[in-house]
Design an enzyme around this catalytic site. Structure first.
Site, PDB file in Angstrom:
ATOM      1  N   HIS A 170      22.579 -40.770 -20.072  1.00 56.36           N
ATOM      2  CA  HIS A 170      21.898 -41.862 -20.778  1.00 56.36           C
ATOM      3  C   HIS A 170      20.606 -41.355 -21.434  1.00 56.36           C
ATOM      4  CE1 HIS A 170      24.597 -44.819 -19.179  1.00 56.36           C
ATOM      5  NE2 HIS A 170      24.189 -44.681 -17.923  1.00 56.36           N
ATOM      6  N   HIS A 214      24.555 -38.356 -14.201  1.00 54.91           N
ATOM      7  CA  HIS A 214      24.908 -39.619 -14.864  1.00 54.91           C
ATOM      8  C   HIS A 214      23.726 -40.160 -15.665  1.00 54.91           C
ATOM      9  CE1 HIS A 214      26.974 -43.576 -15.156  1.00 54.91           C
ATOM     10  NE2 HIS A 214      25.724 -44.041 -15.155  1.00 54.91           N
ATOM     11  N   GLU A 215      22.577 -40.243 -15.007  1.00 54.88           N
ATOM     12  CA  GLU A 215      21.400 -40.789 -15.687  1.00 54.88           C
ATOM     13  C   GLU A 215      20.904 -39.864 -16.793  1.00 54.88           C
ATOM     14  OE1 GLU A 215      20.682 -43.743 -15.263  1.00 54.88           O
ATOM     15  OE2 GLU A 215      21.834 -44.089 -13.438  1.00 54.88           O
TER      16      GLU A 215
END
Length: 448
Positions: A23, A19-20
């Protein structure tokens, strides 16, 4: 215990990292300087500074993570670096950076489901083993031994398919059609089932049972396969290959009878007749006690000879690379739709908030799926990845969806939402998230 903890850490760690990374990857492509990439919260236990100056951190609490980007709103930025700040980018670039995290979770789910398909998907045909009275299915002419073909217009080839369709029907008012095939590959039939706010406000532990059926299973003969060392059965003198004939005078025909009588008799002596080779032997078994789902049950320490399944009920399919990718997309879409629908029904009051789960339940499910094998664990991870992606897209300040909401308003108004309004919204969002987490943890504890 160590394996259970590792399974939880691996599941959460991979999902959060991916997920990170979403980003991080898009931020770098948009020219934003990333100051820190952290997996977990709290005190760092590992640090590494890359060539670009990004600090990579592994923290002690693996329940989240974050990507800290250079931003003029968080402090003074040298003139030479202002073009690398997050706030200097166009609204569409900021939207792409924020949306990349949830999108990464959906991509990961597709990859995991695709891997499951490459390994081969094995399932049990949805053949009916029992039908409950006064249940939705009792409205039909369905018979024991019949096999579901379609429910509410959705084709089903396994009990997993049935479960997913039933999950989508919670809160349903109206009529659905059920198609099924007679035992032995006979004719097809179609019947109507009428729902009136089905399972509204309830917390069913098994949707298939709530629908009114149980899966067909081959009869399990009461023949002992293994005696657990140090257990009550070993103390009673049981041996492998013993066949249980009677318990307290009750004739035993299948293993389920044995399980039922033993569970009802914690710390109570049972007179058991067993066939051992050519002789009948009488044993006295006093089951140990253990707690299960809030009640005390008896436990003997016996394993049964596994039944032989009819090959026609075992459905196995192998997928090629491109087919696996398509399977991954389809399964991810189904789980996204189900998750979004469930959240919507919870907001409408059709699904009880008692169904919310927190870290304790996640840990238990991760442990159980790891014990069930690689495919079960992979499917759990894929579902958790989908859930993480969907939940982060909710328009709640503090979550990615909240940021996207503000950026969307900015794109329409052509000017950002005021810092004052954003600050108030973030405080409200934080309060809401803490309240939801408190409810989820309370539910977890209540289920222990």
């Amino acid at each position: 215990m160590i394996q259970n903890v590792l399974s939880i850490v691996v599941a959460l760690g991979l999902l959060i990292t991916f997920h990170e990374f979403g980003h991080f990857f898009v931020a770098r492509r948009c020219g934003v300087k990333v100051l820190r990439f952290s997996v977990g919260f709290g005190k760092p236990i590992y640090r590494y500074v890359g060539k670009t100056g990004t600090e990579y951190t592994l923290a002690m609490i693996p329940l989240g993570g974050y990507v800290r980007m250079l931003d003029e709103r968080e402090g003074n930025v040298p003139e030479t670096l202002r073009d690398q700040t997050f706030n200097s980018k166009t609204v569409w670039q900021r939207i792409a950076i924020v949306a990349a995290g949830p999108v990464a979770n959906f991509i990961l789910a597709i990859v995991i489901y695709g891997l499951v398909a490459l390994l081969g998907v094995q399932s049990i045909a949805p053949k009916v083993g029992n039908i409950s009275t006064n249940s939705p299915v009792s409205q039909t002419q369905l018979q024991i031994g019949d096999e579901f073909v379609a429910i509410a217009g959705e084709s089903v080839t396994s009990w997993e398919d049935v479960n997913l369709v039933l999950a989508s029907l919670i809160g349903k008012t109206g009529t659905i059609m059920v198609r099924y095939q007679s035992e032995g590959g006979g004719s097809l039939h179609e019947d109507a089932i009428h729902f009136d706010r089905w399972l509204v406000g309830e917390e069913p532990d098994n949707l298939i049972r709530a629908f009114g059926v149980s899966p067909w299973q081959p009869e399990v003969l009461p023949i002992v396969a293994q005696v657990v060392a140090g257990g009550a059965a070993e103390s009673a003198g049981f041996l492998a290959d013993d066949q249980i004939l009677a318990i307290n005078g009750v004739v035993i025909k299948n293993w389920q009878q044995v399980v039922s009588l033993v569970q009802k008799s914690p710390n109570k002596a049972l007179r058991i007749e067993v066939q051992r080779q050519q002789n009948v032997t009488v044993l006295t078994l006093t089951p140990n006690s253990m707690e299960q789902n809030g009640r005390v049950i008896g436990y003997a320490g016996l394993a049964v000879v596994p039944p032989k399944w009819d090959d026609s009920l075992i459905r196995e399919r192998q997928y090629g690379v491109f087919e696996s990718l398509n399977y991954g997309v389809e399964q991810t879409y189904k789980m996204v739709s189900l998750t979004v629908s469930s959240i919507g029904k919870m907001l409408q009051g059709l699904i009880s908030v008692d169904n919310l789960s927190g870290p304790i339940t996640i840990a238990k499910v991760a442990s159980a799926s790891a014990d069930s094998g690689l495919q079960s664990f992979l499917k759990f991870m894929a579902y958790l990845s989908v859930s993480l992606g969907v939940l982060n897209l909710l328009p709640i300040p503090m979550l990615d969806g909240g940021h996207l909401l503000f950026f969307g308003i900015e794109a329409i108004r052509r000017k950002p939402v005021s810092e004052k309004i954003q600050g108030l919204a973030y405080r409200l969002g934080a309060s809401l998230l803490f309240a939801l987490m408190a409810v989820a943890i309370f539910n977890d504890i209540a289920r222990l």
